[in-house]
Design an enzyme around this catalytic site. Structure first.
Site, PDB file in Angstrom:
ATOM      1  N   GLU A  51       0.822  -1.213   0.000  1.00  0.00           N
ATOM      2  CA  GLU A  51       0.000   0.000   0.000  1.00  0.00           C
ATOM      3  C   GLU A  51       0.852   1.258   0.000  1.00  0.00           C
ATOM      4  O   GLU A  51       2.084   1.204   0.067  1.00  0.00           O
ATOM      5  CB  GLU A  51      -0.967  -0.045   1.198  1.00  0.00           C
ATOM      6  CG  GLU A  51      -1.915  -1.235   1.073  1.00  0.00           C
ATOM      7  CD  GLU A  51      -2.971  -1.280   2.160  1.00  0.00           C
ATOM      8  OE1 GLU A  51      -2.853  -0.570   3.187  1.00  0.00           O
ATOM      9  OE2 GLU A  51      -3.934  -2.058   1.970  1.00  0.00           O
ATOM     10  N   ASN A  52       0.179   2.401  -0.102  1.00  0.00           N
ATOM     11  CA  ASN A  52       0.870   3.683  -0.203  1.00  0.00           C
ATOM     12  C   ASN A  52       0.033   4.754   0.497  1.00  0.00           C
ATOM     13  O   ASN A  52      -1.205   4.676   0.490  1.00  0.00           O
ATOM     14  CB  ASN A  52       1.045   4.030  -1.697  1.00  0.00           C
ATOM     15  CG  ASN A  52       1.985   5.175  -1.913  1.00  0.00           C
ATOM     16  OD1 ASN A  52       1.626   6.331  -1.810  1.00  0.00           O
ATOM     17  ND2 ASN A  52       3.229   4.851  -2.205  1.00  0.00           N
ATOM     18  N   ALA A  53       0.711   5.773   1.062  1.00  0.00           N
ATOM     19  CA  ALA A  53       0.000   6.873   1.727  1.00  0.00           C
ATOM     20  C   ALA A  53      -0.937   7.572   0.753  1.00  0.00           C
ATOM     21  O   ALA A  53      -1.975   8.103   1.149  1.00  0.00           O
ATOM     22  CB  ALA A  53       1.007   7.864   2.311  1.00  0.00           C
ATOM     23  N   TYR A  55      -3.366   6.508  -1.409  1.00  0.00           N
ATOM     24  CA  TYR A  55      -4.040   5.199  -1.469  1.00  0.00           C
ATOM     25  C   TYR A  55      -4.093   4.512  -2.842  1.00  0.00           C
ATOM     26  O   TYR A  55      -3.793   3.325  -2.942  1.00  0.00           O
ATOM     27  CB  TYR A  55      -5.462   5.306  -0.908  1.00  0.00           C
ATOM     28  CG  TYR A  55      -5.552   5.570   0.577  1.00  0.00           C
ATOM     29  CD1 TYR A  55      -4.423   5.732   1.370  1.00  0.00           C
ATOM     30  CD2 TYR A  55      -6.798   5.662   1.193  1.00  0.00           C
ATOM     31  CE1 TYR A  55      -4.522   5.981   2.732  1.00  0.00           C
ATOM     32  CE2 TYR A  55      -6.908   5.906   2.556  1.00  0.00           C
ATOM     33  CZ  TYR A  55      -5.767   6.067   3.326  1.00  0.00           C
ATOM     34  OH  TYR A  55      -5.869   6.308   4.660  1.00  0.00           O
ATOM     35  N   CYS A  60      -1.822  -4.591  -5.581  1.00  0.00           N
ATOM     36  CA  CYS A  60      -2.352  -5.859  -5.053  1.00  0.00           C
ATOM     37  C   CYS A  60      -1.317  -6.982  -5.128  1.00  0.00           C
ATOM     38  O   CYS A  60      -0.394  -6.947  -5.954  1.00  0.00           O
ATOM     39  CB  CYS A  60      -3.577  -6.296  -5.853  1.00  0.00           C
ATOM     40  SG  CYS A  60      -5.000  -5.220  -5.687  1.00  0.00           S
ATOM     41  N   GLU A  62      -1.636 -10.001  -6.269  1.00  0.00           N
ATOM     42  CA  GLU A  62      -1.635 -10.747  -7.540  1.00  0.00           C
ATOM     43  C   GLU A  62      -0.733 -10.072  -8.562  1.00  0.00           C
ATOM     44  O   GLU A  62       0.020 -10.734  -9.286  1.00  0.00           O
ATOM     45  CB  GLU A  62      -3.054 -10.824  -8.119  1.00  0.00           C
ATOM     46  CG  GLU A  62      -4.043 -11.608  -7.277  1.00  0.00           C
ATOM     47  CD  GLU A  62      -4.788 -10.739  -6.270  1.00  0.00           C
ATOM     48  OE1 GLU A  62      -4.193  -9.788  -5.713  1.00  0.00           O
ATOM     49  OE2 GLU A  62      -5.976 -11.028  -6.034  1.00  0.00           O
ATOM     50  N   CYS A  93      -9.476  -8.290  -7.537  1.00  0.00           N
ATOM     51  CA  CYS A  93     -10.135  -7.050  -7.966  1.00  0.00           C
ATOM     52  C   CYS A  93     -10.150  -6.954  -9.498  1.00  0.00           C
ATOM     53  O   CYS A  93      -9.448  -7.708 -10.194  1.00  0.00           O
ATOM     54  CB  CYS A  93      -9.447  -5.835  -7.348  1.00  0.00           C
ATOM     55  SG  CYS A  93      -7.931  -5.343  -8.198  1.00  0.00           S
ATOM     56  N   CYS A  96      -6.731  -6.474 -11.222  1.00  0.00           N
ATOM     57  CA  CYS A  96      -5.932  -7.712 -11.227  1.00  0.00           C
ATOM     58  C   CYS A  96      -6.477  -8.712 -12.231  1.00  0.00           C
ATOM     59  O   CYS A  96      -5.708  -9.457 -12.846  1.00  0.00           O
ATOM     60  CB  CYS A  96      -5.889  -8.333  -9.836  1.00  0.00           C
ATOM     61  SG  CYS A  96      -4.821  -7.417  -8.712  1.00  0.00           S
TER      62      CYS A  96
HETATM   63  N1  THU Z   1      -6.008  -6.497  -2.422  1.00  0.00           N
HETATM   64  C1  THU Z   1      -5.173  -7.416  -2.984  1.00  0.00           C
HETATM   65  O1  THU Z   1      -3.957  -7.394  -2.793  1.00  0.00           O
HETATM   66  N2  THU Z   1      -5.721  -8.366  -3.776  1.00  0.00           N
HETATM   67  C2  THU Z   1      -7.047  -8.540  -3.974  1.00  0.00           C
HETATM   68  O2  THU Z   1      -7.428  -9.455  -4.676  1.00  0.00           O
HETATM   69  C3  THU Z   1      -8.007  -7.636  -3.350  1.00  0.00           C
HETATM   70  C4  THU Z   1      -7.431  -6.458  -2.651  1.00  0.00           C
HETATM   71  C5  THU Z   1      -5.429  -5.502  -1.511  1.00  0.00           C
HETATM   72  C6  THU Z   1      -5.391  -4.093  -2.002  1.00  0.00           C
HETATM   73  C7  THU Z   1      -5.327  -3.330  -0.693  1.00  0.00           C
HETATM   74  O3  THU Z   1      -3.975  -3.267  -0.260  1.00  0.00           O
HETATM   75  C8  THU Z   1      -6.095  -4.188   0.284  1.00  0.00           C
HETATM   76  O4  THU Z   1      -6.154  -5.484  -0.314  1.00  0.00           O
HETATM   77  C9  THU Z   1      -7.482  -3.698   0.578  1.00  0.00           C
HETATM   78  O5  THU Z   1      -8.175  -3.433  -0.574  1.00  0.00           O
END
Ligand code: THU
Length: 139
Positions: A51-53, A55, A60, A62, A93, A96
């Site tokens: 993640e990042n400040a 957002y 993700c 994947e 998501c 991805c």
């Molecule tokens: N996220 C993933 O890494 N993969 C997914 O399939 C769904 C969401 C992450 C993104 C974010 O860092 C956190 O989960 C909440 O959305």
């Protein structure tokens, strides 16, 4: 085409996805995601969400796994496992789905694991039907 996974490969893949959750950088959502990707040549690559400040800049699990494998020269993939701490298991998501579809066929399996490592499996074609992909440039 993705060839069939052996029970042993699935066992390794799922435990690597589960372990990869520990590498997640998710101070904002506190939602850990681990991914493990198996190549047709038998190599495993892992990823976790970063993640990042700011957002939307975050990535993700994947995409980290696929990106890492692709820059290592891999192009053919057998399966991916994704593990989270929730029930039912989280589904990749939209971004991805598009990213993964670039490198996979419709039958590519996505194994999704919940907090107790209960599994649900779905294919790429089910996750992203009627997708736009590399083949569309052929016409
Ligand atoms: N996220 C993933 O890494 N993969 C997914 O399939 C769904 C969401 C992450 C993104 C974010 O860092 C956190 O989960 C909440 O959305």
């Amino acid at each position: 085409m993705s060839s069939t996974l052996t029970a042993q490969e699935l066992e390794i893949l799922s435990s690597k996805a589960n372990a990869a959750k520990a590498a997640a950088y998710c101070p904002y959502s506190k939602f850990r995601v681990g991914a493990a990707l198996l190549t047709e040549s038998g190599e495993y690559f892992t990823g976790a969400n970063v993640e990042n400040a700011s957002y939307p800049v975050g990535t993700c699990a994947e995409r980290v796994a696929f990106g890492t494998a692709v820059v290592a020269g891999q192009r053919q993939f057998k399966a991916i496992a994704v593990a989270t701490d929730i029930t039912p298991p989280a589904s990749p998501c939209g971004m991805c789905r598009q990213f993964m579809s670039e490198f996979t066929s419709r039958l590519f399996p996505i194994y999704m694991y919940d907090k107790d490592m209960k599994c649900k499996v779905i294919t790429m074609g089910e996750l992203l039907p009627n997708s736009f992909g590399p083949d569309d440039f052929e016409h």
